[in-house]
Design an enzyme around this catalytic site. Structure first.
Site, mmCIF file in Angstrom:
data_model
loop_
_atom_site.group_PDB
_atom_site.id
_atom_site.type_symbol
_atom_site.label_atom_id
_atom_site.label_comp_id
_atom_site.label_asym_id
_atom_site.label_seq_id
_atom_site.Cartn_x
_atom_site.Cartn_y
_atom_site.Cartn_z
ATOM 1 N N SER A 221 -34.631 -50.729 -4.496
ATOM 2 C CA SER A 221 -35.047 -50.978 -3.118
ATOM 3 C C SER A 221 -34.091 -51.973 -2.484
ATOM 4 O O SER A 221 -33.966 -53.100 -2.958
ATOM 5 C CB SER A 221 -36.478 -51.534 -3.079
ATOM 6 O OG SER A 221 -36.836 -51.856 -1.756
ATOM 7 N N THR A 225 -39.049 -54.831 -0.303
ATOM 8 C CA THR A 225 -40.319 -55.086 0.381
ATOM 9 C C THR A 225 -40.995 -53.774 0.790
ATOM 10 O O THR A 225 -42.045 -53.793 1.425
ATOM 11 C CB THR A 225 -40.107 -55.933 1.662
ATOM 12 O OG1 THR A 225 -39.164 -55.247 2.496
ATOM 13 C CG2 THR A 225 -39.589 -57.315 1.352
ATOM 14 N N GLU A 228 -44.286 -48.661 -0.607
ATOM 15 C CA GLU A 228 -44.398 -47.632 -1.642
ATOM 16 C C GLU A 228 -43.755 -48.107 -2.950
ATOM 17 O O GLU A 228 -44.315 -47.965 -4.031
ATOM 18 C CB GLU A 228 -43.691 -46.341 -1.200
ATOM 19 C CG GLU A 228 -44.403 -45.557 -0.127
ATOM 20 C CD GLU A 228 -43.999 -45.976 1.277
ATOM 21 O OE1 GLU A 228 -43.511 -47.116 1.451
ATOM 22 O OE2 GLU A 228 -44.195 -45.169 2.212
ATOM 23 N N GLY A 283 -29.407 -47.788 3.761
ATOM 24 C CA GLY A 283 -30.150 -47.099 2.705
ATOM 25 C C GLY A 283 -29.660 -45.678 2.463
ATOM 26 O O GLY A 283 -29.474 -45.256 1.319
ATOM 27 N N ARG A 284 -29.414 -44.940 3.542
ATOM 28 C CA ARG A 284 -29.021 -43.533 3.373
ATOM 29 C C ARG A 284 -27.570 -43.377 2.943
ATOM 30 O O ARG A 284 -27.091 -42.258 2.763
ATOM 31 C CB ARG A 284 -29.317 -42.746 4.654
ATOM 32 C CG ARG A 284 -28.767 -43.343 5.932
ATOM 33 C CD ARG A 284 -29.431 -42.700 7.138
ATOM 34 N NE ARG A 284 -29.049 -43.321 8.406
ATOM 35 C CZ ARG A 284 -29.653 -44.380 8.941
ATOM 36 N NH1 ARG A 284 -30.648 -44.960 8.289
ATOM 37 N NH2 ARG A 284 -29.280 -44.868 10.104
ATOM 38 N N GLN A 365 -32.171 -36.847 5.531
ATOM 39 C CA GLN A 365 -32.212 -38.282 5.846
ATOM 40 C C GLN A 365 -30.894 -38.727 6.477
ATOM 41 O O GLN A 365 -30.884 -39.421 7.490
ATOM 42 C CB GLN A 365 -32.491 -39.131 4.597
ATOM 43 C CG GLN A 365 -32.686 -40.602 4.989
ATOM 44 C CD GLN A 365 -32.618 -41.592 3.838
ATOM 45 O OE1 GLN A 365 -32.138 -41.273 2.762
ATOM 46 N NE2 GLN A 365 -33.096 -42.797 4.064
ATOM 47 N N HIS A 400 -34.484 -14.848 1.132
ATOM 48 C CA HIS A 400 -35.727 -14.101 0.925
ATOM 49 C C HIS A 400 -36.921 -14.804 1.538
ATOM 50 O O HIS A 400 -38.066 -14.449 1.260
ATOM 51 C CB HIS A 400 -35.947 -13.866 -0.570
ATOM 52 C CG HIS A 400 -34.838 -13.065 -1.192
ATOM 53 N ND1 HIS A 400 -34.859 -11.691 -1.244
ATOM 54 C CD2 HIS A 400 -33.655 -13.450 -1.721
ATOM 55 C CE1 HIS A 400 -33.744 -11.262 -1.814
ATOM 56 N NE2 HIS A 400 -32.992 -12.315 -2.106
ATOM 57 N N LYS A 524 -45.372 -47.645 9.829
ATOM 58 C CA LYS A 524 -45.601 -48.603 8.733
ATOM 59 C C LYS A 524 -46.599 -49.676 9.159
ATOM 60 O O LYS A 524 -47.500 -50.044 8.401
ATOM 61 C CB LYS A 524 -44.286 -49.303 8.359
ATOM 62 C CG LYS A 524 -43.273 -48.452 7.627
ATOM 63 C CD LYS A 524 -42.088 -49.324 7.211
ATOM 64 C CE LYS A 524 -40.913 -48.482 6.756
ATOM 65 N NZ LYS A 524 -39.689 -49.235 6.520
HETATM 66 O O1 LIG Z 1 -34.439 -49.333 -0.187
HETATM 67 P P1 LIG Z 1 -35.600 -49.777 0.600
HETATM 68 O O2 LIG Z 1 -35.389 -51.109 1.261
HETATM 69 O O3 LIG Z 1 -36.855 -49.785 -0.235
HETATM 70 O O4 LIG Z 1 -35.808 -48.762 1.772
HETATM 71 C C1 LIG Z 1 -36.140 -47.434 1.543
HETATM 72 C C2 LIG Z 1 -36.105 -46.608 2.802
HETATM 73 O O5 LIG Z 1 -37.150 -47.005 3.644
HETATM 74 C C3 LIG Z 1 -37.008 -47.220 5.017
HETATM 75 O O6 LIG Z 1 -38.212 -46.959 5.652
HETATM 76 C C4 LIG Z 1 -35.854 -46.550 5.711
HETATM 77 O O7 LIG Z 1 -36.269 -45.624 6.670
HETATM 78 C C5 LIG Z 1 -34.857 -45.889 4.795
HETATM 79 O O8 LIG Z 1 -33.605 -45.887 5.428
HETATM 80 C C6 LIG Z 1 -34.761 -46.591 3.474
HETATM 81 O O9 LIG Z 1 -33.808 -45.928 2.669
#
Ligand SMILES: O=P(O)(O)OC[C@H]1O[C@H](O)[C@H](O)[C@@H](O)[C@@H]1O
Length: 560
Positions: A221, A225, A228, A283-284, A365, A400, A524
């Site tokens: 992460s 924080t 999930e 993140g992406r 993403q 298909h 969130k």
């Molecule tokens: O890596 P983290 O800080 O846990 O974030 C995980 C993901 O959650 C967020 O909501 C963003 O939309 C993403 O861009 C990110 O990759």
């Protein structure tokens, strides 16, 4: 920068679309110009020492089945120039804070800078500084080699052979996609699980078949924080401590991949077992960072390094090639062409490759979190459509299911087809590979040539009332990507970076910030409020009657 619609190349493209673009008939364009394939095909060759075969792998991008003429390409290049695409690209590679809503550099290219060029943010050399890119890579190399060899042992002295990556979004999609894509190179004695969903089923299923003595958890992460991930990680920790009767050594079984040392240590993971990266890695775009540790563990560090090197080769191409020859820039400009001048709303990516089955999900993403934006750089809403809806599935499966709509629906769906010339599994004397390739070629051809009513009638025995149902309009554009070998780590790295910079080019033209993601925040915040309300009396407060009604019903039916 100015909104795209205020640029003179933009209005010029509008007139060009009216006079030329909407009248292009691809099959005629091919008939009239035997050199069309050569004119619109671009190639990159990866260095031999990182390629999957013994020669350098060529990757061919055939743009010729797109609704363009040479003039269109010139005008799109002009648009890119007026929009400052090259300037923005150079600013990104110079470590400037082009993520202007978060005041951050966008510097994931440094993570794969295997030629170790100087790269700086705020005057600091990010490659060679203590704890910088090269230090983290070395940490990843040492750790992955120790785990793979069995030198790193679990608390009872056993080799760790189950890896559970706990992360979501960019901390999940990249690792999942890449480990699936490189399964051919994966350690045969290793079982991988990727737990992302807050749905307890995800972690429960991963833990059900895992042995705490041989399991390694990677808590992935960037922020440490994300609700999930911290919840799943805590559940994993409780499971581990309970199963080991409190004797389990967290330090041997849990590592963190993160930028947030204080949260990592609060969770109970020693800073020595943390693999860091910086806030300039979105993140992406983080699979190249410590977030890619599961990849290094699974395919080995040498292969992870090749993955970075293939990505670097595409970075260099994007940085150096003139726009008219620049493969990702052309891809991005075509997307703008279809989105803004033909009204296309989608972008289909179909890999003819089972190993790439999570590639479209990964690209969702990358593309939609980057360019799903309305606000331009001056704070005003864009007067034009931006990020397309990217979707896809591997072929031939997709043929298909939803290809009916691609062939005969009312929507224009620009599509990318990806094929590797060589299969890692040439079973039945390559029969499968030949059939796969024939479909890859046939689909693009069929979408382009279509079938007229006359052709349907000429087939004979077709009742006249069925003729219109059997007509294919054709003239549907595709970009065909052909990897001139097998897809190994380097080829995969280059393919991903093609899409990264395609997305960059789109965003640069649209004058939006492709690097923030404020749009994920509202849900969130509301989820946090509702979570509390589930434990309180009543059906929450301040909700509309639908949300309140559903909350009440959920509590009643679920027994909460
Ligand atoms: O890596 P983290 O800080 O846990 O974030 C995980 C993901 O959650 C967020 O909501 C963003 O939309 C993403 O861009 C990110 O990759």
């Amino acid at each position: 920068m100015a909104p795209a619609s205020s640029l003179s190349a933009w209005s010029d493209l509008h007139s060009h679309h009216e006079s030329v673009g909407k009248n292009i008939v691809l099959k005629d364009a091919f008939k009239n110009d035997p050199k069309r394939f050569d004119k619109f095909t671009r190639k990159i060759t990866l260095p031999a020492d990182i390629s999957s075969g013994s020669n350098g792998t060529d990757i061919i991008f055939d743009f010729s089945k797109n609704l363009i003429t040479e003039e269109t390409l010139d005008k799109l290049v002009k648009l890119a120039e007026e929009a400052g695409v090259e300037k923005k690209r150079d600013a990104m590679f110079a470590g400037e804070k082009i993520n202007f809503t978060e005041g951050r550099a966008v510097y994931h290219a440094a993570l794969r800078n295997v030629s170790n060029q100087t790269m700086k943010v705020d005057g600091v050399d990010v490659m060679n500084t203590k704890g910088g890119v090269n230090d983290v890579l070395e940490h990843m190399r040492v750790f992955s080699e120790q785990v793979r060899s069995g030198e790193w042992k679990g608390y009872t002295g056993k080799k760790l052979t189950t890896i559970i990556n706990v992360g979501i979004g960019g901390s999940d999609l990249g690792p999942v996609m890449v480990t699936e894509a490189l399964k051919h190179y994966g350690a045969k004695d290793m079982t991988l699980h990727f737990v992302s969903n807050i749905d307890g089923t995800h972690i429960a299923e991963a833990l059900a078949n895992s042995d705490p003595e041989t399991t390694l958890f990677l808590i992935a992460s960037k922020t440490f924080t994300t609700a999930e991930t911290t919840t799943n990680a805590n559940t994993a920790k409780s499971w581990f401590l309970e199963k080991t009767g409190g004797k389990g050594d967290i330090a041997k079984h849990f590592v963190a991949l993160s930028t947030n040392e204080s949260e990592v240590t609060k969770f109970g993971i020693d800073a020595a077992n943390m693999f860091g990266f910086e806030s300039w890695v979105g993140g992406r775009y983080s699979v190249w960072s410590a977030i890619g540790l599961s990849v290094a563990l699974y395919v080995g560090f040498d292969n992870f390094h090749k993955f970075l090197a293939g990505a670097h080769a595409m970075d260099q191409h994007f940085q150096q090639a003139p726009l008219r020859e620049n493969i990702p820039a052309i891809g991005g400009l075509l997307s703008v062409w279809y989105s803004n001048f033909y009204g296309a709303q989608t972008h289909l990516v179909a890999p003819f490759d089972q190993y790439l089955h999570r590639f479209p999900a990964y690209l969702q993403q990358l593309s939609m979190e980057s360019n799903g934006k309305t606000i331009t750089s001056d704070g005003s809403p864009a007067k034009y459509t931006t990020g397309p809806i990217l979707f896809g599935e591997p072929c031939t499966n997709a043929q298909h299911s939803f290809f009916q709509l691609v062939h005969q629906g009312t929507k224009l769906i620009p599509s990318d087809f990806i094929l590797a010339a060589k299969s890692h599994n040439p079973v039945s004397d390559n029969l499968h590979q030949k059939m796969l390739a024939s479909n890859y070629l046939a689909q693009a051809e069929a979408l382009m040539v279509g079938k007229t009513a006359e052709e349907v009638r000429a087939e004979g025995n077709v009742p006249e009332e069925l003729v219109p149902h059997k007509v294919f309009m054709g003239n549907r554009p595709t970009t065909s990507i052909l990897v001139g070998g097998a897809i190994g780590p380097a080829e995969l790295g280059a393919l991903i970076v093609y899409y990264e910079h395609l997305t960059f080019t789109e965003g640069a033209v649209w004058d939006i910030n492709s690097f923030d993601q404020w749009g994920v925040e509202l849900g969130k915040v509301l989820a946090k409020k509702i979570l509390k309300e589930i434990d309180e009396e009543g059906a929450g407060s301040g909700h509309d009657s639908s949300t309140g009604g559903l909350l009440g019903a959920f509590k009643a039916y679920g027994g909460f």
